[in-house]
Motif scaffolding. Sequence first.
Motif, PDB file in Angstrom:
ATOM      1  N   ALA A  89       0.839  -1.195   0.000  1.00 11.64           N
ATOM      2  CA  ALA A  89       0.000   0.000   0.000  1.00 11.64           C
ATOM      3  C   ALA A  89       0.872   1.241   0.000  1.00 11.64           C
ATOM      4  CB  ALA A  89      -0.927  -0.008   1.210  1.00 11.64           C
ATOM      5  N   ARG A  90       1.992   1.179   0.711  1.00 15.43           N
ATOM      6  CA  ARG A  90       2.883   2.327   0.765  1.00 15.43           C
ATOM      7  C   ARG A  90       3.509   2.544  -0.610  1.00 15.43           C
ATOM      8  NH1 ARG A  90       5.979   0.863   4.865  1.00 15.43           N
ATOM      9  NH2 ARG A  90       4.729   1.919   6.422  1.00 15.43           N
ATOM     10  N   ARG A  91       3.954   1.429  -1.215  1.00 13.27           N
ATOM     11  CA  ARG A  91       4.634   1.539  -2.497  1.00 13.27           C
ATOM     12  C   ARG A  91       3.722   2.077  -3.581  1.00 13.27           C
ATOM     13  NH1 ARG A  91       8.474  -1.787  -2.297  1.00 13.27           N
ATOM     14  NH2 ARG A  91       7.148  -3.497  -1.683  1.00 13.27           N
ATOM     15  N   ARG A  92       2.463   1.649  -3.519  1.00  9.65           N
ATOM     16  CA  ARG A  92       1.548   2.078  -4.585  1.00  9.65           C
ATOM     17  C   ARG A  92       0.921   3.434  -4.287  1.00  9.65           C
ATOM     18  NH1 ARG A  92      -2.749  -2.197  -5.484  1.00  9.65           N
ATOM     19  NH2 ARG A  92      -2.589  -2.367  -3.226  1.00  9.65           N
ATOM     20  N   GLY A  93       1.359   4.050  -3.219  1.00 11.22           N
ATOM     21  CA  GLY A  93       0.874   5.399  -2.924  1.00 11.22           C
ATOM     22  C   GLY A  93      -0.544   5.413  -2.371  1.00 11.22           C
ATOM     23  N   LEU A  94      -0.982   4.290  -1.813  1.00  5.69           N
ATOM     24  CA  LEU A  94      -2.339   4.242  -1.258  1.00  5.69           C
ATOM     25  C   LEU A  94      -2.379   4.739   0.174  1.00  5.69           C
ATOM     26  CD1 LEU A  94      -3.691   0.789  -2.488  1.00  5.69           C
ATOM     27  CD2 LEU A  94      -3.579   2.954  -3.670  1.00  5.69           C
ATOM     28  N   ARG A  95      -1.177   4.906   0.739  1.00  4.54           N
ATOM     29  CA  ARG A  95      -1.127   5.381   2.112  1.00  4.54           C
ATOM     30  C   ARG A  95      -0.401   6.699   2.133  1.00  4.54           C
ATOM     31  NH1 ARG A  95       2.005   2.322   6.028  1.00  4.54           N
ATOM     32  NH2 ARG A  95       0.439   2.254   7.635  1.00  4.54           N
TER      33      ARG A  95
ATOM     34  N   ALA B  87      -4.483  -2.165  10.641  1.00  9.83           N
ATOM     35  CA  ALA B  87      -3.175  -1.830  11.199  1.00  9.83           C
ATOM     36  C   ALA B  87      -3.301  -0.533  11.982  1.00  9.83           C
ATOM     37  CB  ALA B  87      -2.151  -1.685  10.086  1.00  9.83           C
ATOM     38  N   ALA B  88      -2.758  -0.552  13.183  1.00  8.30           N
ATOM     39  CA  ALA B  88      -2.929   0.589  14.075  1.00  8.30           C
ATOM     40  C   ALA B  88      -2.488   1.900  13.424  1.00  8.30           C
ATOM     41  CB  ALA B  88      -2.142   0.357  15.362  1.00  8.30           C
ATOM     42  N   GLU B  89      -1.369   1.829  12.697  1.00  9.88           N
ATOM     43  CA  GLU B  89      -0.825   3.016  12.055  1.00  9.88           C
ATOM     44  C   GLU B  89      -1.832   3.672  11.115  1.00  9.88           C
ATOM     45  OE1 GLU B  89       3.074   3.462   9.606  1.00  9.88           O
ATOM     46  OE2 GLU B  89       2.980   1.510  10.571  1.00  9.88           O
ATOM     47  N   ASP B  90      -2.463   2.846  10.280  1.00 11.70           N
ATOM     48  CA  ASP B  90      -3.432   3.365   9.317  1.00 11.70           C
ATOM     49  C   ASP B  90      -4.631   3.961  10.022  1.00 11.70           C
ATOM     50  OD1 ASP B  90      -2.041   2.681   7.102  1.00 11.70           O
ATOM     51  OD2 ASP B  90      -2.994   0.722   6.867  1.00 11.70           O
ATOM     52  N   VAL B  91      -5.122   3.207  10.991  1.00 12.79           N
ATOM     53  CA  VAL B  91      -6.354   3.589  11.651  1.00 12.79           C
ATOM     54  C   VAL B  91      -6.165   4.891  12.420  1.00 12.79           C
ATOM     55  CG1 VAL B  91      -8.003   2.902  13.400  1.00 12.79           C
ATOM     56  CG2 VAL B  91      -7.095   1.201  11.829  1.00 12.79           C
ATOM     57  N   ILE B 142       2.032   1.330  21.528  1.00 19.17           N
ATOM     58  CA  ILE B 142       2.273   1.066  20.113  1.00 19.17           C
ATOM     59  C   ILE B 142       3.021   2.240  19.519  1.00 19.17           C
ATOM     60  CG2 ILE B 142       0.469  -0.568  19.559  1.00 19.17           C
ATOM     61  CD1 ILE B 142      -1.265   1.777  18.688  1.00 19.17           C
ATOM     62  N   ALA B 143       3.888   1.923  18.597  1.00 18.29           N
ATOM     63  CA  ALA B 143       4.657   2.959  17.928  1.00 18.29           C
ATOM     64  C   ALA B 143       3.889   3.437  16.713  1.00 18.29           C
ATOM     65  CB  ALA B 143       6.010   2.408  17.505  1.00 18.29           C
ATOM     66  N   VAL B 144       3.097   4.457  16.904  1.00 28.07           N
ATOM     67  CA  VAL B 144       2.368   5.014  15.779  1.00 28.07           C
ATOM     68  C   VAL B 144       3.086   6.278  15.351  1.00 28.07           C
ATOM     69  CG1 VAL B 144       0.185   5.978  15.032  1.00 28.07           C
ATOM     70  CG2 VAL B 144       0.222   4.071  16.616  1.00 28.07           C
ATOM     71  N   ALA B 145       3.499   6.291  14.097  1.00 28.10           N
ATOM     72  CA  ALA B 145       4.337   7.395  13.630  1.00 28.10           C
ATOM     73  C   ALA B 145       3.676   8.744  13.868  1.00 28.10           C
ATOM     74  CB  ALA B 145       4.627   7.223  12.149  1.00 28.10           C
ATOM     75  N   GLN B 146       2.372   8.769  13.710  1.00 27.37           N
ATOM     76  CA  GLN B 146       1.705  10.060  13.772  1.00 27.37           C
ATOM     77  C   GLN B 146       1.438  10.533  15.200  1.00 27.37           C
ATOM     78  OE1 GLN B 146       1.094   8.242  11.080  1.00 27.37           O
ATOM     79  NE2 GLN B 146       1.190   9.708   9.426  1.00 27.37           N
ATOM     80  N   VAL B 147       1.586   9.651  16.141  1.00 25.38           N
ATOM     81  CA  VAL B 147       1.316  10.069  17.513  1.00 25.38           C
ATOM     82  C   VAL B 147       2.599  10.622  18.107  1.00 25.38           C
ATOM     83  CG1 VAL B 147       0.641   9.309  19.792  1.00 25.38           C
ATOM     84  CG2 VAL B 147      -0.502   8.395  17.791  1.00 25.38           C
ATOM     85  N   ASP B 148       2.642  11.904  18.402  1.00 26.16           N
ATOM     86  CA  ASP B 148       3.890  12.448  18.899  1.00 26.16           C
ATOM     87  C   ASP B 148       3.860  12.624  20.408  1.00 26.16           C
ATOM     88  OD1 ASP B 148       2.660  14.905  19.435  1.00 26.16           O
ATOM     89  OD2 ASP B 148       2.890  15.476  17.335  1.00 26.16           O
ATOM     90  N   GLU B 149       4.938  13.190  20.905  1.00 25.69           N
ATOM     91  CA  GLU B 149       5.133  13.171  22.349  1.00 25.69           C
ATOM     92  C   GLU B 149       4.227  14.132  23.103  1.00 25.69           C
ATOM     93  OE1 GLU B 149       9.257  13.811  22.957  1.00 25.69           O
ATOM     94  OE2 GLU B 149       9.803  12.157  21.640  1.00 25.69           O
ATOM     95  N   ASP B 150       3.657  15.069  22.371  1.00 21.29           N
ATOM     96  CA  ASP B 150       2.841  16.068  23.052  1.00 21.29           C
ATOM     97  C   ASP B 150       1.430  15.588  23.313  1.00 21.29           C
ATOM     98  OD1 ASP B 150       4.961  17.682  22.959  1.00 21.29           O
ATOM     99  OD2 ASP B 150       4.340  18.741  21.155  1.00 21.29           O
ATOM    100  N   LEU B 151       1.159  14.330  22.966  1.00 20.17           N
ATOM    101  CA  LEU B 151      -0.178  13.792  23.114  1.00 20.17           C
ATOM    102  C   LEU B 151      -0.758  14.128  24.483  1.00 20.17           C
ATOM    103  CD1 LEU B 151      -1.571  12.126  20.972  1.00 20.17           C
ATOM    104  CD2 LEU B 151      -1.044  10.108  22.291  1.00 20.17           C
TER     105      LEU B 151
END
Lengths: 426, 214
Positions: A89-95, B87-91, B142-151
């Motif tokens: 999904a990342r590669r195809r730009g869907l994310r 996937a937690a990251e997406d959600v 969980i390591a979610v990229a979008q969740v930063d430390e200021d949460l």
Amino acid sequence: MTTAAPDAAGGTRRSADGFRRAYRPVDARVVAGVSAGLAEHLRLPVVWVRVGFVLATFVHGTGLLAYLLLWWFLPLQAPVDGSPGLESARRRGLRTGSRGPSRRDVVQSAAIGAVGLGVLGLIALGGGWLEGWMLPLLLVVTGIAVVWRMFDDAAWNSWLRQTEGPAFAMRLLVGLAFIGLGAIYILTVNRGWSAAVDFFAALAIAVVGLSLILGPWILGLWTDLGTERRERIRSQERADVAAHLHDSVLQTLALLQKNADDPATVATLARRQERELRDWLYGRQDDTATFATALRDLAAEVEANHRVPVEVVTVGDAAPDDGLRALLAATGEAVVNAAKHSGASRVDVYAERVANGSGDRMEVFVRDRGTGFDPDAVPADRLGVKNSIIGRAERHGGTARVRSTPEDGTEVALTMPVSPGDKESA
Amino acid sequence: MTVLSVLVVDDHAMFRTGVRAELERLGSGRVEVVGEAEDVDTAVAAISDLRPDVVLLDVHLPGGGGPEVIRRAGASTTFLALSVSDAAEDVIGVIRAGARGYVTKNISAPELLDAIDRVAGGDAVFSPRLAGFVLDAFAGTIAVAQVDEDLDRLTEREREVMRLIARGYAYKEVAKELFISVKTVETHVSSVLRKLQLSSRHELTRWANDRRLI
């Protein structure tokens, strides 16, 4: 959060030989990611590290040198082996892409850098320190950085994008030109143009020397490039299979599940297939057994045997010990009971590792919206609930509580202390 | 009762057709599917053309994914994420971008209708799974990229509400369990959502600005 987050986010990456290694992060680099990587490794706020580099630069340029050396020596963090579905999904730009440096980081680095440059400039103006050397030195450093950056990017590009020919050549030329200009300037400032001839002779010798020193390194880089290219092709193939499955099977299953005329059988089959695919696509790659994975396996088994969907939600995790295995068994009994006797169309299982002053505990809730029963009215000879659930939990130092009403169904709440010392697996 | 206009954004035609058929069969008089879109560009165009009340938004979309649609289509639209990815990251990512709720694609049609009603009414919709992710994200597990430390932290009450939702309770069951009104549950859920979406001070300032609070 400041202390917990990096820990959880991957500060505990360990290589096979058990040492913690420092990496430059792939996705949050402002310049080269040295500061970010170092900050994560040393568990310091990244600002300190940045300020440290700038301060150290005043001491005969040590900071700059250290930065460049670390840039060279710290490996770029190997991409985490993601699950095929997410990768594709990342590669195809869907994310949406990964985070990149946050705006705050960029502004902060620029500000610290500017202050550093300003102070350096003041020193140069006021004290005459490095007089005449400042500009050429900066030029040389910039040139080196550009060339360096390019080699760094070559490795980096191999798993992001192709190395582009013209841009490659351009930057090489610009970088070399800068180095050359800087060197000529240094020479001519002191001895006039006559030194230029000497300089080119010296340059030729230097180039031979450099190629002797750096030759093996550059050669190694090219070899790495080839390896990574092969890696990429392989992982793309894998991801394409994943994409195909995602587009066909998973979508169809979602629909089947919704529109089935024979709900029981079709939905169960669909769910089983869906679960398998989901695990494969969206990764529970950690095949090391943890409490959460064991719980999911247990749910899958009950679902397959009793044809009742079991939803599992977990928060936190732990390495299984005797107590948690007992908890797992008690949970299994509760889930089977709910699936077999309640007549509910779904069983919800929720497990949470609750932090506690005296030590963590794992809480599990098994809930159904079925017919319910009166726990007190269960005949004494029926040992399922009393023995398998409550007794088992209590023997291992946990608790169990069964709450059941005809209108709301049943909820079994189980708790078990988590033995300290497995923080790592949390 | 007004009929809610709904836009279905998903790159899988089969899924769009399925959702449309279901909403038309079960939700006639309550919702109307006014359009479909298959990638970020068409979604943004359709949102500005059709001005739907609710956008059912897939997380994985050609052109940059669901969060990209939310960023480009602006704040005036209500988004409900409807995804096959768990996937937690997406959600968390799509919620952080500004979706009002998240449900998985295997949700039943009546539940989906209910969710559409709720987000259109200004409430947030959390599936048990999302509630679990949220608890994990706020706990830093969980390591979610979008969740930063200021949460921002969750209050004890918000945590309780999230836990009950994660345990599979419906909003009215949560209300009964905690001896509070359903309205209060919805307030807590909305504030959790807001904390998740506005984790950096910059965004919080903007949020307050938009509402003329400062």
